[in-house]
Design a protein around this motif. Structure first.
Motif, short mmCIF file in Angstrom:
data_model
loop_
_atom_site.label_atom_id
_atom_site.label_comp_id
_atom_site.label_asym_id
_atom_site.label_seq_id
_atom_site.Cartn_x
_atom_site.Cartn_y
_atom_site.Cartn_z
N ASP A 454 0.83 -1.21 0.00
CA ASP A 454 0.00 0.00 0.00
C ASP A 454 0.86 1.26 0.00
O ASP A 454 0.57 2.23 -0.71
CB ASP A 454 -0.92 0.01 1.22
N ALA A 455 1.93 1.24 0.81
CA ALA A 455 2.82 2.41 0.88
C ALA A 455 3.50 2.65 -0.45
O ALA A 455 3.61 3.80 -0.91
CB ALA A 455 3.86 2.20 1.98
N LEU A 456 3.97 1.57 -1.09
CA LEU A 456 4.64 1.72 -2.38
C LEU A 456 3.67 2.12 -3.48
O LEU A 456 4.01 2.90 -4.37
CB LEU A 456 5.35 0.41 -2.74
N ARG A 457 2.46 1.63 -3.43
CA ARG A 457 1.44 2.03 -4.41
C ARG A 457 1.12 3.52 -4.31
O ARG A 457 0.87 4.19 -5.31
CB ARG A 457 0.15 1.24 -4.17
N PHE A 617 6.31 3.25 -11.05
CA PHE A 617 7.76 3.11 -11.21
C PHE A 617 8.28 4.18 -12.16
O PHE A 617 7.72 4.41 -13.23
CB PHE A 617 8.08 1.72 -11.75
N LEU A 618 9.36 4.84 -11.74
CA LEU A 618 10.04 5.84 -12.56
C LEU A 618 11.51 5.49 -12.62
O LEU A 618 12.15 5.28 -11.59
CB LEU A 618 9.86 7.24 -11.97
N SER A 619 12.05 5.45 -13.82
CA SER A 619 13.47 5.18 -14.01
C SER A 619 14.08 6.36 -14.77
O SER A 619 13.51 6.82 -15.76
CB SER A 619 13.68 3.88 -14.79
N ILE A 620 15.23 6.84 -14.29
CA ILE A 620 15.92 7.97 -14.91
C ILE A 620 17.37 7.59 -15.14
O ILE A 620 18.04 7.06 -14.26
CB ILE A 620 15.86 9.23 -14.01
N ILE A 621 17.85 7.86 -16.35
CA ILE A 621 19.23 7.53 -16.68
C ILE A 621 19.73 8.47 -17.76
O ILE A 621 18.95 8.99 -18.56
CB ILE A 621 19.35 6.06 -17.14
N HIS A 622 21.03 8.71 -17.76
CA HIS A 622 21.65 9.54 -18.79
C HIS A 622 21.96 8.67 -20.01
O HIS A 622 22.35 7.51 -19.86
CB HIS A 622 22.93 10.18 -18.25
N GLN A 623 21.80 9.24 -21.19
CA GLN A 623 22.00 8.44 -22.40
C GLN A 623 23.44 7.94 -22.53
O GLN A 623 23.69 6.93 -23.21
CB GLN A 623 21.65 9.26 -23.64
N ASP A 624 24.41 8.61 -21.88
CA ASP A 624 25.81 8.23 -22.01
C ASP A 624 26.36 7.52 -20.77
O ASP A 624 27.58 7.51 -20.56
CB ASP A 624 26.67 9.48 -22.27
N ASP A 625 25.48 6.96 -19.95
CA ASP A 625 25.95 6.30 -18.75
C ASP A 625 26.96 5.21 -19.11
O ASP A 625 26.70 4.33 -19.93
CB ASP A 625 24.78 5.69 -17.97
N PHE A 626 28.13 5.29 -18.49
CA PHE A 626 29.23 4.36 -18.77
C PHE A 626 29.10 3.07 -17.97
O PHE A 626 29.43 1.99 -18.44
CB PHE A 626 30.55 5.05 -18.43
N LEU A 645 0.07 -1.74 -20.19
CA LEU A 645 -0.97 -1.43 -21.17
C LEU A 645 -1.94 -2.59 -21.31
O LEU A 645 -3.17 -2.40 -21.38
CB LEU A 645 -0.34 -1.09 -22.53
N ARG A 646 -1.40 -3.82 -21.36
CA ARG A 646 -2.27 -5.00 -21.47
C ARG A 646 -3.12 -5.14 -20.21
O ARG A 646 -4.33 -5.42 -20.29
CB ARG A 646 -1.43 -6.27 -21.68
N LYS A 647 -2.51 -4.94 -19.05
CA LYS A 647 -3.24 -5.15 -17.80
C LYS A 647 -4.37 -4.14 -17.63
O LYS A 647 -5.46 -4.48 -17.15
CB LYS A 647 -2.27 -5.06 -16.61
N GLU A 648 -4.13 -2.91 -18.04
CA GLU A 648 -5.15 -1.87 -17.87
C GLU A 648 -6.07 -1.73 -19.07
O GLU A 648 -7.06 -0.98 -19.01
CB GLU A 648 -4.47 -0.53 -17.56
N GLY A 649 -5.72 -2.41 -20.16
CA GLY A 649 -6.60 -2.38 -21.33
C GLY A 649 -6.64 -1.04 -22.04
O GLY A 649 -7.68 -0.63 -22.56
N ARG A 657 -3.25 4.24 -15.59
CA ARG A 657 -3.59 4.63 -14.23
C ARG A 657 -2.37 4.54 -13.33
O ARG A 657 -2.16 5.40 -12.47
CB ARG A 657 -4.71 3.70 -13.71
N VAL A 658 -1.56 3.50 -13.51
CA VAL A 658 -0.33 3.30 -12.75
C VAL A 658 0.84 3.51 -13.69
O VAL A 658 1.01 2.76 -14.65
CB VAL A 658 -0.28 1.89 -12.14
N PRO A 659 1.67 4.51 -13.45
CA PRO A 659 2.73 4.82 -14.41
C PRO A 659 3.89 3.83 -14.37
O PRO A 659 4.28 3.33 -13.32
CB PRO A 659 3.19 6.21 -13.98
N ALA A 660 4.42 3.56 -15.55
CA ALA A 660 5.70 2.89 -15.72
C ALA A 660 6.49 3.81 -16.64
O ALA A 660 6.30 3.80 -17.85
CB ALA A 660 5.51 1.51 -16.35
N ARG A 661 7.34 4.62 -16.06
CA ARG A 661 7.88 5.78 -16.77
C ARG A 661 9.40 5.71 -16.85
O ARG A 661 10.07 5.25 -15.93
CB ARG A 661 7.45 7.04 -16.02
N LEU A 662 9.92 6.17 -17.98
CA LEU A 662 11.37 6.24 -18.18
C LEU A 662 11.73 7.63 -18.68
O LEU A 662 11.10 8.16 -19.59
CB LEU A 662 11.83 5.20 -19.21
#
Length: 740
Positions: A454-457, A617-626, A645-649, A657-662
């Motif tokens: 619940d906390a993570l949601r 979930f949010l993921s952040i990264i630099h395009q040149d990460d070594f 997308l499949r789960k939420e239709g 509704r629930v982000p999966a973001r990059l």
């Protein structure tokens, strides 16, 4: 020390990306000395050149200084006396004015009194000894027989233009408030007119010298002072809640000065400086009301006139503790914490990477001021654990910290950098109990695990360039590219392996280079064998002692503080590196890499847990990460996104509704830099791009967390939060992050 010669001390003023210049010293005395040197340089430019082009007779004749009150400015007075009593002709060329004066407030030391007692009186005595009393008396237009008191009185009369508050004070003492108000308005008008006659309508002093309050108070202006809205250069009357009356130079005067010197000292000023520097979505004028210091960031022209001289003590965080029991033993985890302005508001927990708490210096400062921000220490217990137990231990500590906040209905997002991704994975896997077990339905979880979900949601998980075992072979490919470039001048390419994953028949990800993954453990087998030897710990601890001894050397400290990098890095980096444990770092690296095949399988299972329990979930990264593969992050994002997308239709990411973001941070320059480290460091980057990356990252994190919390509020999982409501109102259009 020779009269008029400043003590030889090396200082550096580094201009931040925002335009302000920042100098950091080891203590208040040195900060005051640095400010004094900078004022002396400005005075010399005025004396030799600038005054001949100044507006009006007065600014050609006199170098004008407006001073505030408080103890920090006294450090500059002492430095003026020690270093510049002779090289600045104070009596002939300098004239002082005051930012504020107060009537009816007990315990108040006026700026005028502080200037007289801590500078003018000792300056007069010093000049009397240097020139002789008779000579000084004649300079001041007195008879040669004048005594010390006469000379001091004459020096005060010549040097200062006071705010005459005494009649107002007398009226308040006789309980005649109406008379006090009338007299205060008359004096405010007189003082403003006097300054305009000398300096013109802009009332622009050559420089202003002031301290800064913990809450961003500047001059007479504390947060939410209504007169902050008045932009005209003037003197204003402030009616304080205590019943006192204050005459103060307005915001317009403060921003019009040619240079603004702020001396920052004492505990816990970092929050105010963070608000000063950060870019926020909130309306600018609202941020000025919340933190008056922000008025000096209205535009770059103003910011470039601002010089901040800070001592290290001013820029400390609070230390908090989380306590829990592990196998019958009490465990305490400490955290560097920046308190938030909103009671029971968002409390984000930061998990550092290999570089330690240094990783999060910028985030501790820049994240929204309403949030409480805690960067968790690892603690010392892990040093004595087996490889397989270290990250589960870290995950238990994180779990306890999350649940302690959640029990109070506080949103508690987590954000991990680099190797902390492994901790995040173990946190999610801890819901299963047995890491190899199937993922149970939410309804089948026990009470504590449901609370964790619940906390993570409600708030989400944020990964900042997080590492997984497949990044080992990828880094190997990047090392090969770098070596080839240095030896053979080939083109640099930090994209690593062409592919990280394949998709199995069951639709799940599988490592594309399983053989390279399995053999990557051999690269660190020597470290594992060394750490098993009894000599390893005392040997590495000896190196730690040597590092700390080096960092405690005053010359080394000043060089770090003077280095050309964002002030957060100069200051916090040096302090936190002093607490680094090289043995703990070696143990952690070894634990993360010792069983790459198993850990990679667990990482992929953690992705499925995110999906199963609808955790944002949010993921952040630099395009040149070594060190960490941007390609892996793209492939994992594609997997998560398609599954969501499949789960939420739905068919579009924006409809989820629930982000999966990059968010992929782009390179600011066309050419790839040889530097293999800074792109991975992100918020702690010391490159010129560091501040720019920090702004992009904090903006993405702020949006992500606020959207999640707003959804939890709508679903009545959390009580309403004013900061989130305010943020929502100010979002005229959704800001789209760069999504791969």
């Amino acid at each position: 020390m020779k009269v008029g010669k400043p003590k030889r001390q090396r200082f550096a003023l580094i201009q931040e990306e925002a335009g302000i210049s920042m100098g950091i010293s080891a203590n208040l005395a040195l900060a005051g000395q640095h400010a004094a040197i900078t004022l002396h340089e400005q005075y010399q430019r005025w004396l030799k050149r600038d005054r001949f082009h100044a507006w009006g007779h007065y600014k050609r004749e006199y170098f004008t200084v407006a001073v505030g009150g408080g103890n920090t400015v006294k450090a500059q007075y002492r430095a003026w006396l020690d270093g510049f009593s002779g090289s600045i002709d104070w009596l002939a060329h300098v004239r002082f004015f005051f930012l504020e004066e107060t009537a009816g407030e007990s315990g108040w030391e006026s700026a005028e009194h502080a200037l007289i007692m801590h500078f003018i009186v000792p300056l007069t005595r010093k000049l009397s000894k240097q020139k002789g009393r008779r000579s000084l008396a004649r300079t001041l237009g007195l008879d040669s027989g004048a005594d010390e008191d006469d000379i001091i009185d004459a020096a005060v009369a010549r040097l200062i233009h006071p705010i005459n508050i005494a009649p107002v004070t007398q009226a308040l003492e006789t309980k005649d408030r109406r008379k006090a108000l009338r007299l205060a308005r008359i004096e405010a008008q007189r003082y403003a007119d006097s300054i305009r006659n000398k300096l013109g309508a802009s009332m622009a002093f050559h420089c202003i010298c002031s301290g800064v309050g913990k809450d961003g108070t500047l001059g007479a202006f504390s947060p939410y002072t209504p007169e902050l809205a008045e932009r005209q250069a003037d003197a204003v009357l402030l009616k304080k809640d205590s019943g006192s009356l204050r005459i103060a130079l307005s915001r317009g005067v403060l921003v019009n000065a040619e240079q603004i010197y702020l001396i920052v000292s004492g505990m816990h000023k970092l929050k105010a400086l963070g608000r000063f520097e950060m870019e926020e979505a909130t309306d600018f004028e609202q941020t000025v009301m919340e933190t008056p210091l922000r008025m000096l960031r209205e535009n770059r022209e103003i910011a470039e006139k601002v010089y901040i001289f800070a001592d290290e003590q001013a820029l400390h965080f609070s230390e908090t503790q989380f306590q829990f029991s592990e196998r019958g033993q009490a465990v305490t985890i400490k955290a560097e914490t920046r308190p938030g302005e909103e009671e029971n508001g968002v409390h984000i927990l930061l998990l550092h990477g290999f570089m330690g708490l240094f990783s999060f210096a910028n985030l501790l400062i820049r994240l929204p001021s309403a949030w409480e921000v805690s960067a968790l220490h690892r603690g010392s217990r892990a040093k004595f654990m087996d490889n397989k137990d270290i990250f589960p231990h870290y995950a238990r500590a994180l779990r306890k910290a999350i649940l302690s906040n959640w029990r109070n209905k506080r949103p508690v997002p987590i954000a991990g950098h680099s190797i902390a991704g492994v901790i995040s994975d173990h946190l999610l896997l801890s819901i299963l109990g047995d890491y190899e077990a199937e993922i149970p339905r939410y309804e089948d979880l026990n009470k504590e695990n449901r609370a964790l979900v619940d906390a993570l949601r409600a708030s989400g998980i944020i990964h900042l360039a997080t590492w997984s075992p497949t990044d080992g072979p990828n880094t190997g490919a990047n090392i090969g590219s770098l070596v080839s470039h240095l030896r053979n001048a080939t083109d640099l390419d930090y994209s690593g392996l062409e592919r990280t994953y394949t998709v199995g028949e069951d639709g799940r990800l599988q490592p594309a280079h399983g053989d390279k993954l399995a053999s990557s453990a051999d690269n660190l087998s020597g470290l594992d064998n060394f750490l098993k030897r009894r000599i390893s710990r005392p040997l590495i601890n000896g190196m730690t002692v040597g590092l700390r001894s080096l960092l405690n050397n005053q010359t080394v400290q000043q060089r770090m503080l003077n280095s050309d990098m964002p002030y957060v890095m100069r200051l916090v980096g040096g302090r936190l590196l002093k607490t680094a444990s090289l043995y703990g770092l070696a143990k952690e690296v070894n634990a993360a890499l010792h069983d790459p095949v198993t850990y990679q399988a667990r990482h992929l299972k953690a992705l499925d847990i995110l999906l199963a329990y609808d955790i944002p979930f949010l993921s952040i990264i630099h395009q040149d990460d070594f060190l960490v593969s941007a390609r892996r992050h793209r492939e994992e994002h594609r997997y998560l996104l398609n599954a969501r997308l499949r789960k939420e239709g739905v068919s579009r990411e924006s409809d989820l509704r629930v982000p999966a973001r990059l968010v992929i941070l782009p390179r600011e320059h066309e050419q790839l830099s040889v530097d293999p480290l800074n792109p991975h460091l992100l918020v702690m980057s010391t490159s010129p791009e560091g501040n720019s990356m920090a702004r992009q990252i904090t903006a993405a994190m702020t949006r992500f967390v606020n959207e999640n919390v707003a959804r939890a509020v709508r679903n009545k999982v959390l009580p309403p939060l004013a900061s989130v409501s305010s943020w929502q109102r100010k979002q005229k259009k959704p800001r789209r992050s760069r999504v791969a």
